[in-house]
Design an enzyme around this catalytic site. Structure first.
Site, PDB file in Angstrom:
ATOM      1  N   TYR A 295       0.839  -1.197   0.000  1.00 39.09           N
ATOM      2  CA  TYR A 295       0.000   0.000   0.000  1.00 39.09           C
ATOM      3  C   TYR A 295       0.879   1.255   0.000  1.00 39.09           C
ATOM      4  O   TYR A 295       0.591   2.231  -0.697  1.00 39.09           O
ATOM      5  CB  TYR A 295      -0.874  -0.046   1.254  1.00 39.09           C
ATOM      6  CG  TYR A 295      -2.004   0.943   1.301  1.00 39.09           C
ATOM      7  CD1 TYR A 295      -3.033   0.904   0.358  1.00 39.09           C
ATOM      8  CD2 TYR A 295      -2.075   1.896   2.303  1.00 39.09           C
ATOM      9  CE1 TYR A 295      -4.076   1.791   0.426  1.00 39.09           C
ATOM     10  CE2 TYR A 295      -3.130   2.779   2.377  1.00 39.09           C
ATOM     11  CZ  TYR A 295      -4.129   2.721   1.438  1.00 39.09           C
ATOM     12  OH  TYR A 295      -5.165   3.603   1.508  1.00 39.09           O
ATOM     13  N   ARG A 299       1.092   4.311  -2.805  1.00 38.15           N
ATOM     14  CA  ARG A 299       0.930   5.740  -2.531  1.00 38.15           C
ATOM     15  C   ARG A 299       2.195   6.533  -2.829  1.00 38.15           C
ATOM     16  O   ARG A 299       2.143   7.751  -2.971  1.00 38.15           O
ATOM     17  CB  ARG A 299       0.547   5.936  -1.061  1.00 38.15           C
ATOM     18  CG  ARG A 299      -0.810   5.375  -0.733  1.00 38.15           C
ATOM     19  CD  ARG A 299      -1.329   5.929   0.538  1.00 38.15           C
ATOM     20  NE  ARG A 299      -0.439   5.697   1.668  1.00 38.15           N
ATOM     21  CZ  ARG A 299      -0.787   5.905   2.920  1.00 38.15           C
ATOM     22  NH1 ARG A 299      -2.000   6.328   3.196  1.00 38.15           N
ATOM     23  NH2 ARG A 299       0.050   5.684   3.901  1.00 38.15           N
TER      24      ARG A 299
ATOM     25  N   CYS B 170      -7.977   8.987   1.795  1.00 39.71           N
ATOM     26  CA  CYS B 170      -7.274   7.725   1.526  1.00 39.71           C
ATOM     27  C   CYS B 170      -5.846   7.953   1.067  1.00 39.71           C
ATOM     28  O   CYS B 170      -4.916   7.399   1.620  1.00 39.71           O
ATOM     29  CB  CYS B 170      -8.035   6.907   0.498  1.00 39.71           C
ATOM     30  SG  CYS B 170      -9.592   6.305   1.150  1.00 39.71           S
ATOM     31  N   HIS B 171      -5.676   8.749   0.024  1.00 38.80           N
ATOM     32  CA  HIS B 171      -4.333   8.901  -0.534  1.00 38.80           C
ATOM     33  C   HIS B 171      -3.959  10.352  -0.758  1.00 38.80           C
ATOM     34  O   HIS B 171      -3.053  10.650  -1.529  1.00 38.80           O
ATOM     35  CB  HIS B 171      -4.190   8.086  -1.813  1.00 38.80           C
ATOM     36  CG  HIS B 171      -4.609   6.664  -1.622  1.00 38.80           C
ATOM     37  ND1 HIS B 171      -5.848   6.215  -1.943  1.00 38.80           N
ATOM     38  CD2 HIS B 171      -3.963   5.625  -1.065  1.00 38.80           C
ATOM     39  CE1 HIS B 171      -5.953   4.944  -1.619  1.00 38.80           C
ATOM     40  NE2 HIS B 171      -4.830   4.558  -1.075  1.00 38.80           N
ATOM     41  N   GLY B 172      -4.723  11.252  -0.116  1.00 40.89           N
ATOM     42  CA  GLY B 172      -4.303  12.649  -0.087  1.00 40.89           C
ATOM     43  C   GLY B 172      -4.541  13.451  -1.353  1.00 40.89           C
ATOM     44  O   GLY B 172      -3.837  14.424  -1.599  1.00 40.89           O
TER      45      GLY B 172
END
Lengths: 439, 206
Positions: A295, A299, B170-172
């Site tokens: 994960y 990201r 979640c991922h900005g």
């Protein structure tokens, strides 16, 4: 490796059966008389522990299905019913949920052991590849199982993971719609995940049989990485390996029981005790701990498609490993530079795991603001994960291929028995069973 | 050669053996390739190819229903469009409506928000789009966008991020007051669904 069979049927019935279905002979040759290298350390006990994990997950899972309702309207309530009403339902469910984590702890140790001792090198490439397939199936199974309680984390985890496929050009949207069976994650998605979550463990069991078959064809690797050459190098599986495996399993079960009875929700997320709501995403969504490194890699890349490719690429590296490592020396015990890189690799994986659990823009060192680079402060977890991800890929794609050609390795013993028996200087080091692997 | 192997392979019925011998004779007559090495087209090859093709075609035809069953079913596809009374939304507020199983943001933007969105029209963006193209003419205060981050589908929260719009936890990913992607991993602006104003206050989505 196993050579000719030494099984001798003792009773009339055994002789009768042996002539018709030599299954007792198979078991005897595989788990009693099977020669194992005499120097196996405790890192080699995780194969047995993993079999135990699989059996535990299968049994508890089949029981849970007797009480679970696979429906978007009833799934959450049926899990609560298991927890509150079903006799010992709480125990079975906590064993299953924590069992998944235990399974992954064991499989990561098992994989790192293979990496350290070069267990993927010729002639064990297929053995390693089958292990990678098992790992992939485990990840798919764990992900789908986590969706079944239909809590907030279940739901939004399913949304995020299925949307990964949406990153593919042209076909992405059709694939996600096909996976969902609708225009969003909903009841059809839950039902198919349930069906597959029941199926995949049996496929894992099938591949495990192939994995063990391949293992018994090429024989076990060992801490020296030197193939057994004579009878002096091996001991029979029973009692040596069975007792050692049994002891390791007992210790492992203590850890397992500690989680189940004293901290059953420590590895989970409180948000998953809130029923799924498609309109609100939990403020901090993270996968289960065993997916965190991947994960974090996802990201770390600012582009959607590239992030998804990097994440899958991280797993693809494992499959390519037998052909990426060019070193002729199998065990890193005799590869001083590779050994250092191995431990940095383990640290990089742990760092990625920590990064995956944090918000991307959180500061690594609190209160310190540096400068912005690629729209994020340098003192942020997203930048830390970029550094760690870079090392992860460099380890497989640059360090292992290059190092094998340049590294000056230590002398490798002639045989497994020789360092312990004939080299007085080497004896104490060997007798302490790989002190460099402790901790 | 395969055909000879057939002839030698095991005891077979005299009749079958006879037939095979006949085939060899057949092919030998019109043979274009060296009979010792080449594979010339014969009736047997034709039967192999035809039967394998039919079997492969049948397998594909049979596989399709098993694949397509996972696509949205008729009742899911039949999801009707929805109508929504925008007067429910006060200025500066947003209502989240569920549409096709997903959230939809209906936002009544303030003058300042619109001005900010229009002012940024020329800014460097991943998915450049004018604010005017994301709303209906003369209805600039009503912004109707899909409530799923275009990265991986999380629901962004309003009021987060430095552009006055949405922030995805979640991922900005950060969206501005027009729902355009300004920062983070999301590739596209928040989707503007197909919709029309039926009257000044009623909007039909889908």
């Amino acid at each position: 490796m196993s050579g000719h069979s030494t099984y001798e049927p003792k009773t009339g019935f055994e002789r009768w059966l042996d002539a018709r279905l030599p299954i007792v002979r198979l078991g005897y040759d595989s788990f009693v008389d099977y020669p194992t290298p005499r120097n196996l350390n405790y890192w080699w006990t995780f194969g047995g522990i993993l079999s135990l994990c699989l059996a535990s997950q299968l049994i508890t899972g089949i029981i849970l299905v007797m009480h679970y309702t696979p429906s978007a309207d009833h799934a959450f309530a049926s899990v609560e019913h298991i927890m509150r009403d079903v006799n010992y339902g709480w125990l079975i469910r906590y064993m299953h949920a924590n069992g998944a984590s235990m399974f992954f702890i064991a499989v990561y140790i098992h994989m790192l052991r293979g990496l350290y001792y070069g267990s993927y090198k010729a002639p064990r490439e297929v053995l390693w590849l089958l292990g990678c397939v098992i790992y992939l199936l485990m990840m798919a199974t764990a992900f789908m199982g986590y969706v079944l309680p239909w809590g907030q984390m279940s739901f939004h985890g399913a949304v995020v993971i299925t949307n990964l496929f949406g990153a593919l050009p042209v076909v992405g949207e059709s694939i996600t719609t096909w996976l969902w069976g609708g225009f969003a994650v909903d009841n059809p998605t839950l039902n198919r995940f349930f069906s597959l979550h029941y199926l995949l463990p049996f496929m894992i069991a099938g591949v495990v049989i192939l994995h063990i078959w391949a293992l018994h064809v090429v024989g076990q690797n060992n801490p020296t990485g030197v193939e057994p050459k004579s009878k002096a190098d091996t001991v029979p599986f029973t009692p040596y390996a069975t007792v050692k495996d049994g002891f390791a399993m007992s210790v492992f079960l203590i850890l397992f029981a500690w989680f189940v009875f004293f901290m059953p929700n420590a590895l989970g997320h409180a948000d998953n005790y809130i029923p799924a709501n498609p309109l609100v995403t939990p403020s901090h969504i993270v996968p289960e701990w065993y997916f965190l490194p991947f994960y974090a890699i996802l990201r770390a890349v600012p582009d959607k498609l590239m992030g998804v490719l990097a994440m899958f690429g991280a797993i693809a590296c494992l499959f390519a490993l037998p052909w990426l490592d060019t070193s002729k020396v199998r065990s890193m015990r005799y590869r001083p530079t590779a050994k250092i890189h191995f431990f940095i690799f383990v640290v990089a994986c742990c760092v990625l795991g920590v990064c995956g659990a944090k918000l991307p823009d959180d500061q690594v060192i609190p209160g310190v603001t540096t400068f912005q680079l690629m729209a994020s402060d340098l003192n942020s977890f997203v930048w830390l994960s970029r550094v760690a991800a870079l090392y992860y890929f460099a380890f497989f794609l640059v360090i292992l291929p290059m190092l094998g050609l340049t590294e000056k390795t230590l002398p490798v013993p002639d045989s497994i028995a020789s360092p312990a028996l004939s080299h007085p200087a080497a004896a104490p080091a060997e007798a302490t069973a790989a002190p460099e692997m402790k901790g | 050669m395969r055909r000879q192997a057939f002839l030698q392979a095991g005891p077979s019925l005299a009749a079958r053996r006879h037939r095979r011998v006949t085939w060899v004779a057949d092919t030998a007559v019109g043979a274009k390739t060296d009979p010792a090495h080449g594979e010339d087209p014969s009736r047997r090859d034709f039967i192999y190819i035809a039967s394998m093709t039919a079997a492969a075609g049948g397998a594909v035809a049979l596989a399709w229903p098993f694949i397509d069953q996972m696509n949205p079913s008729a009742d899911t596809r039949a999801l009707a469009s929805i109508e929504f009374d925008v007067t429910k939304v006060g200025e500066g507020q947003q209502v989240v409506v569920k549409w096709r199983g997903k959230p939809l943001f209906v936002r009544n933007r303030t003058k300042a928000e619109i001005a900010k969105a229009v002012a940024d029209d020329g800014a460097s963006m991943k998915d450049p789009q004018k604010d005017a193209d994301r709303v209906k003419p003369g209805k600039a205060q009503w912004l109707i966008v899909g409530g799923n981050c275009t990265h991986l589908g999380c629901v962004p929260t309003f009021g987060g991020g430095e552009y006055g719009g949405w922030f995805c936890p979640c991922h900005g990913s950060v969206y501005d007051t027009s729902g355009r992607i300004r920062k983070g991993p999301a590739p596209k602006n928040l989707i503007v669904p197909e919709y029309a104003f039926l009257s000044d206050t009623k909007v039909k989505i889908g």
